[in-house]
Design a protein around this motif. Structure first.
Motif, PDB file in Angstrom:
ATOM      1  N   UNK A 407       0.833  -1.201   0.000  1.00 58.54           N
ATOM      2  CA  UNK A 407       0.000   0.000   0.000  1.00 58.54           C
ATOM      3  C   UNK A 407       0.868   1.252   0.000  1.00 58.54           C
ATOM      4  N   UNK A 408       1.984   1.215   0.759  1.00 60.26           N
ATOM      5  CA  UNK A 408       2.900   2.359   0.788  1.00 60.26           C
ATOM      6  C   UNK A 408       3.536   2.555  -0.585  1.00 60.26           C
ATOM      7  N   UNK A 409       3.950   1.459  -1.241  1.00 61.80           N
ATOM      8  CA  UNK A 409       4.545   1.563  -2.561  1.00 61.80           C
ATOM      9  C   UNK A 409       3.561   2.157  -3.566  1.00 61.80           C
ATOM     10  N   UNK A 410       2.293   1.765  -3.462  1.00 59.77           N
ATOM     11  CA  UNK A 410       1.280   2.316  -4.368  1.00 59.77           C
ATOM     12  C   UNK A 410       1.121   3.813  -4.136  1.00 59.77           C
ATOM     13  N   UNK A 411       1.163   4.250  -2.865  1.00 56.69           N
ATOM     14  CA  UNK A 411       1.043   5.680  -2.584  1.00 56.69           C
ATOM     15  C   UNK A 411       2.278   6.439  -3.057  1.00 56.69           C
ATOM     16  N   UNK A 412       3.458   5.827  -2.942  1.00 56.21           N
ATOM     17  CA  UNK A 412       4.680   6.456  -3.440  1.00 56.21           C
ATOM     18  C   UNK A 412       4.558   6.666  -4.959  1.00 56.21           C
ATOM     19  N   UNK A 413       4.050   5.673  -5.653  1.00 53.88           N
ATOM     20  CA  UNK A 413       3.880   5.778  -7.101  1.00 53.88           C
ATOM     21  C   UNK A 413       2.942   6.926  -7.443  1.00 53.88           C
ATOM     22  N   UNK A 414       1.864   7.072  -6.687  1.00 59.19           N
ATOM     23  CA  UNK A 414       0.923   8.167  -6.950  1.00 59.19           C
ATOM     24  C   UNK A 414       1.599   9.519  -6.744  1.00 59.19           C
ATOM     25  N   UNK A 415       2.433   9.661  -5.682  1.00 64.77           N
ATOM     26  CA  UNK A 415       3.083  10.938  -5.401  1.00 64.77           C
ATOM     27  C   UNK A 415       4.125  11.262  -6.469  1.00 64.77           C
ATOM     28  N   UNK A 416       4.859  10.229  -6.911  1.00 67.54           N
ATOM     29  CA  UNK A 416       5.849  10.486  -7.958  1.00 67.54           C
ATOM     30  C   UNK A 416       5.170  10.953  -9.239  1.00 67.54           C
ATOM     31  N   UNK A 417       4.074  10.292  -9.605  1.00 62.25           N
ATOM     32  CA  UNK A 417       3.356  10.656 -10.827  1.00 62.25           C
ATOM     33  C   UNK A 417       2.784  12.064 -10.724  1.00 62.25           C
ATOM     34  N   UNK A 418       2.231  12.380  -9.540  1.00 64.05           N
ATOM     35  CA  UNK A 418       1.595  13.688  -9.358  1.00 64.05           C
ATOM     36  C   UNK A 418       2.611  14.819  -9.323  1.00 64.05           C
ATOM     37  N   UNK A 419       3.836  14.560  -8.856  1.00 67.24           N
ATOM     38  CA  UNK A 419       4.822  15.624  -8.699  1.00 67.24           C
ATOM     39  C   UNK A 419       5.878  15.630  -9.805  1.00 67.24           C
ATOM     40  N   UNK A 420       5.693  14.773 -10.797  1.00 67.24           N
ATOM     41  CA  UNK A 420       6.639  14.765 -11.920  1.00 67.24           C
ATOM     42  C   UNK A 420       5.848  14.844 -13.211  1.00 67.24           C
ATOM     43  N   UNK A 421       5.033  15.899 -13.268  1.00 70.33           N
ATOM     44  CA  UNK A 421       4.185  16.039 -14.471  1.00 70.33           C
ATOM     45  C   UNK A 421       5.028  16.333 -15.703  1.00 70.33           C
ATOM     46  N   UNK A 422       6.253  16.797 -15.516  1.00 67.59           N
ATOM     47  CA  UNK A 422       7.135  17.059 -16.648  1.00 67.59           C
ATOM     48  C   UNK A 422       7.785  15.770 -17.161  1.00 67.59           C
ATOM     49  N   UNK A 423       7.648  14.663 -16.418  1.00 67.21           N
ATOM     50  CA  UNK A 423       8.375  13.437 -16.739  1.00 67.21           C
ATOM     51  C   UNK A 423       7.860  12.796 -18.025  1.00 67.21           C
ATOM     52  N   UNK A 424       8.800  12.273 -18.781  1.00 70.48           N
ATOM     53  CA  UNK A 424       8.421  11.454 -19.938  1.00 70.48           C
ATOM     54  C   UNK A 424       7.995  10.059 -19.497  1.00 70.48           C
TER      55      UNK A 424
END
Length: 533
Positions: A407-424
């Motif tokens: 569950x923590x890993x899934x939340x980490x993935x959500x935060x990375x996606x949300x805070x790296x909108x510039x990411x390819x």
């Protein structure tokens, strides 16, 4: 069913269509053959009736001639000059013969069989030894001879005699008429004019009176002629006399001992039926082949082409190319539905192959394909790969279990996606390792890395308990204008930067390139590269 299971996988669609066409043609051909046999039976029965009728016509004509002869002799028997052989007898009989071409002779014969009056020279006629004369004397009735051969004309004829009795009823004289059988030959010739017909006329001894065959006989006809008088009147089916099956109508002229056989070859009877059959069959085959060809064209355009495209896409997928899709040309709705289902399946498989099931992020395979494509297309910087490794994650698993860790890993993935909108690209390599790919400048890449570190560091709520973790981030940066290296080298550089970050402690960011040493990123406890090349 087992046989079908063994055979069908070895057949192409065209072969199946051909087999289907043959199976469909078989009952039609069988029906045509049944119709052919039925038509032959009908034609054979009609030929039997026709040949029998021709033979009966010949017999009826003979009966009419004999009846006319009997009537004529009766009339003459009532003429005194003829009956008494007085003056005028010869002239009367000569005039009558001249008026009837079918007469060969017309005579008055005495009781000893000697001619006493008539046509020609009556005195040269003596029929005392003839069977019909003796039979006429014995029965004292109208008698017809067997077929005779004229002494002078050498032509076939019959003699008919009517006895002249005296007042006591004794045989006194007889009126005898010779009848030429030429009319019978003429009738036989007319019959023989029918295509394929043969006519045979024999006497009671089997001697040939007339024979006209539409084909040269295959062998000696002696036995056929000998047996013919023994055959009952009616229809005869035989292989004789021309060496092939024939249909004969047989009639007996019992008064003169003559048998008439009128026949036609069965091959001649069947020829028009068989021609029609073969014409129909060839037409049926032509229509079937045409229909098969049209069907093959439609199947090729509407089915086979689409199946080949789907098969090619399936082979590409089996080779590991999961981005290949089945692009089918216009096809039947079933093939288009199959292609749609296939592409949907490939998309789902691609999702399973290139994405992490827990977090929904891309996985290592997707990352390697992305980096390889960047290398293949000779892409250049600015380019950055951020390697992220979580701090203090193992205690979460130990304290709360793997379900809580997931569950923590899934939340980490959500935060990375949300805070790296510039990411390819954002991927999870496995465990607690993540990768973010950017096309940003060096400073912007460092700022985004710091933003991601801070987002990961915020507390997590797991089973009503607050959990705190952090992360270290190593950034491998490619300067503008420099070529992006291959996937292995690029990831190795990111791993080296991550190792430098973790070596210095927790929650650190290190940015490296080929022109600087590692330095602390200002204001964020990060290290900004400044390593000599």
């Amino acid at each position: 069913m087992r046989l079908l299971g063994m055979v069908l996988p070895r057949l192409s669609l065209r072969c199946l269509l051909l087999i289907a066409a043959a199976i469909g043609l078989a009952p039609l051909s069988a029906l045509d053959i049944a119709r052919l046999n039925h038509a032959k039976d009908i034609a054979l029965a009609q030929a039997e009736r026709d040949m029998g009728e021709l033979a009966r016509v010949a017999a009826a004509r003979h009966a009419e001639v004999i009846k006319s002869a009997y009537g004529l002799l009766n009339v003459l028997s009532n003429i005194p000059a003829v009956r008494t052989v007085s003056a005028g007898c010869n002239s009367i009989l000569t005039d009558l013969k001249t008026a009837h071409e079918s007469m060969t002779n017309l005579l008055v014969i005495d009781a000893n069989g000697q001619g006493v009056c008539g046509t020609g020279d009556p005195s040269r006629f003596n029929i005392s030894g003839r069977h019909y004369f003796m039979e006429m004397k014995r029965t004292k009735s109208f008698t017809v001879s067997n077929v005779l051969i004229g002494e002078r004309s050498k032509r076939e004829l019959v003699a008919a005699g009517l006895p002249l009795l005296d007042e006591a009823g004794n045989f006194e004289r007889a009126l005898v008429i010779g009848i030429d059988l030429g009319w019978l030959k003429q009738l036989a010739a007319q019959t023989a004019a029918i295509h394929g017909a043969s006519v045979y006329i024999v006497d009671r001894d089997g001697s040939t009176i007339y024979a006209n065959s539409f084909r040269t006989p295959a062998g000696d006809l002696t036995s056929f002629y000998r047996d013919l008088p023994k055959i009952p009147a009616g229809t005869l089916l035989t292989d004789k006399p021309v060496g092939e099956a024939m249909v004969f109508g047989v009639e007996r002229l019992s008064d003169i001992g003559v048998t008439i056989a009128v026949g036609v070859a069965r091959a001649v009877v069947f020829a028009p039926i068989e021609r029609a059959f073969w014409t129909d069959l060839l037409l049926l085959i032509a229509v079937a082949l045409g229909s098969f060809g049209v069907t093959v064209i439609f199947v090729e355009l509407g089915v086979s082409r689409g199946l080949r495209h789907i098969h090619q896409a399936a082979r590409a997928m089996a080779a590991g190319n999961l981005h290949e899709r089945a692009k089918v040309p216009p096809s039947v709705i079933e093939i288009e539905n199959l292609a749609t289902s296939f592409n949907t399946m490939v998309t789902q498989l691609e999702g399973l192959a290139y994405h992490d099931r827990l977090t929904g992020l891309g996985n290592r395979r997707l990352l390697e394909r992305y980096l390889a494509n960047a290398t293949r297309t000779r892409a250049s910087g600015p380019f950055a790969v951020l390697a992220i490794d979580l701090d203090e994650f193992k205690p979460v698993n130990d304290a709360f279990g793997h379900r809580a860790g997931d569950e923590v890993l899934a939340q980490v993935a959500e935060r990375l996606t949300a805070n790296a909108i510039e990411a390819d690209l954002v991927v999870r390599l496995g465990g607690d390792e993540f990768i973010v790919v950017l096309h940003e400048s060096r400073n912007d890449s460092a700022r985004i890395a710091t933003r991601l570190r801070d987002a990961v560091a915020r507390p997590y709520l797991v089973d009503s308990a607050e959990v705190n973790i952090g992360c270290c981030i190593g950034v491998a940066f490619i300067e503008p204008g420099n070529a992006i290296p291959g996937p292995v080298e690029m990831l190795d550089r990111a791993d080296e930067a991550l190792y430098e970050a973790k070596r210095g402690g927790r929650s650190r960011v290190v940015v490296t390139d080929s022109h600087s040493d590692d330095v602390l990123w200002p204001g964020s406890d990060a290290l900004f590269g400044s390593q000599a090349s």
